[in-house]
Design an enzyme around this catalytic site. Structure first.
Site, short mmCIF file in Angstrom:
data_model
loop_
_atom_site.label_atom_id
_atom_site.label_comp_id
_atom_site.label_asym_id
_atom_site.label_seq_id
_atom_site.Cartn_x
_atom_site.Cartn_y
_atom_site.Cartn_z
N CYS A 112 0.83 -1.20 0.00
CA CYS A 112 0.00 0.00 0.00
C CYS A 112 0.87 1.26 0.00
CB CYS A 112 -0.97 -0.02 1.18
SG CYS A 112 -0.35 0.62 2.74
N CYS A 160 2.35 2.22 3.39
CA CYS A 160 3.51 1.38 3.75
C CYS A 160 4.75 1.83 2.99
CB CYS A 160 3.20 -0.08 3.49
SG CYS A 160 2.04 -0.82 4.66
N ASP A 183 -0.78 15.73 4.40
CA ASP A 183 -1.54 15.17 3.29
C ASP A 183 -1.22 15.96 2.03
OD1 ASP A 183 -3.70 14.59 1.39
OD2 ASP A 183 -4.67 13.58 3.07
N HIS A 214 1.23 -2.23 9.12
CA HIS A 214 0.07 -2.24 8.21
C HIS A 214 -1.13 -2.87 8.92
CE1 HIS A 214 -2.15 -2.13 4.49
NE2 HIS A 214 -2.64 -3.31 4.85
N GLY A 271 -16.01 5.18 2.69
CA GLY A 271 -15.16 6.16 2.02
C GLY A 271 -13.67 5.98 2.27
N HIS A 295 -5.23 1.16 4.73
CA HIS A 295 -4.24 1.23 5.81
C HIS A 295 -4.85 2.21 6.80
CE1 HIS A 295 0.19 1.23 7.10
NE2 HIS A 295 -0.42 2.06 7.96
N HIS A 347 -5.77 5.02 9.04
CA HIS A 347 -5.23 6.38 9.14
C HIS A 347 -6.31 7.32 9.64
CE1 HIS A 347 -6.95 6.12 5.08
NE2 HIS A 347 -7.08 7.44 5.10
N HIS A 399 -7.34 11.44 9.68
CA HIS A 399 -7.12 12.77 9.14
C HIS A 399 -7.22 13.74 10.30
CE1 HIS A 399 -7.70 11.60 4.84
NE2 HIS A 399 -8.35 10.60 5.44
#
Length: 136
Positions: A2, A5, A28, A44, A89, A94, A96, A98
């Site tokens: 990914c 990763c 980002d 991961h 969505g 992986h 994460h 935001h």
């Protein structure tokens, strides 16, 4: 492998904001707003449902600590967003988070526009009520 990763293994460059043995925080690249960060576990893990308690606890401690640091630096607020599964969505499989650093009057509405319920509150409650014995 990914993309996150690959970033963690430094195969793809990133703008690292903060890092420890278990976590990487990067800027980002979407440029959809100012001060949009991604908080990633280095291991991961596809999503929050696959995350063990120790890792999830560490991630939340990192997020809280970073949020406080940024608030101390003058940001006015923080939005924390996470999606689990494609239907929700999640675009990269992986785990994460935001972390959106907010400024007063930045004009950003980070809440989704929801379509409204099509069933009653009573029906919703009946469908979702969980007995203590059902929770793992």
């Amino acid at each position: 492998m990914c993309i996150f990763c690959q970033i963690i293994k430094k195969e793809i460059s990133s703008r690292k904001i903060w890092e420890d043995k278990q976590t990487l925080v990067i800027l980002d690249t979407a440029q959809d707003m100012n001060y949009h960060l991604l908080v990633l576990p280095k291991k991961h893990i596809a999503n929050i449902m696959e995350c063990n308690d120790e890792t999830l606890s560490h991630l939340t401690k990192v997020i809280r600590s970073l949020a406080q640091t940024f608030l101390n630096q003058g940001f006015a607020g923080i939005n924390l967003l996470n999606a689990n599964g494609k239907t929700a969505g999640q675009s990269v499989e992986h785990l994460h988070f935001h972390l959106l650093l907010r400024q007063a009057n930045d004009g950003i509405n980070a809440w989704p526009k929801l379509p409204g319920s099509t069933i009653s509150l009573d029906e919703t409650y009946a469908n979702l009520k969980i007995n203590d014995r059902d929770v793992r």
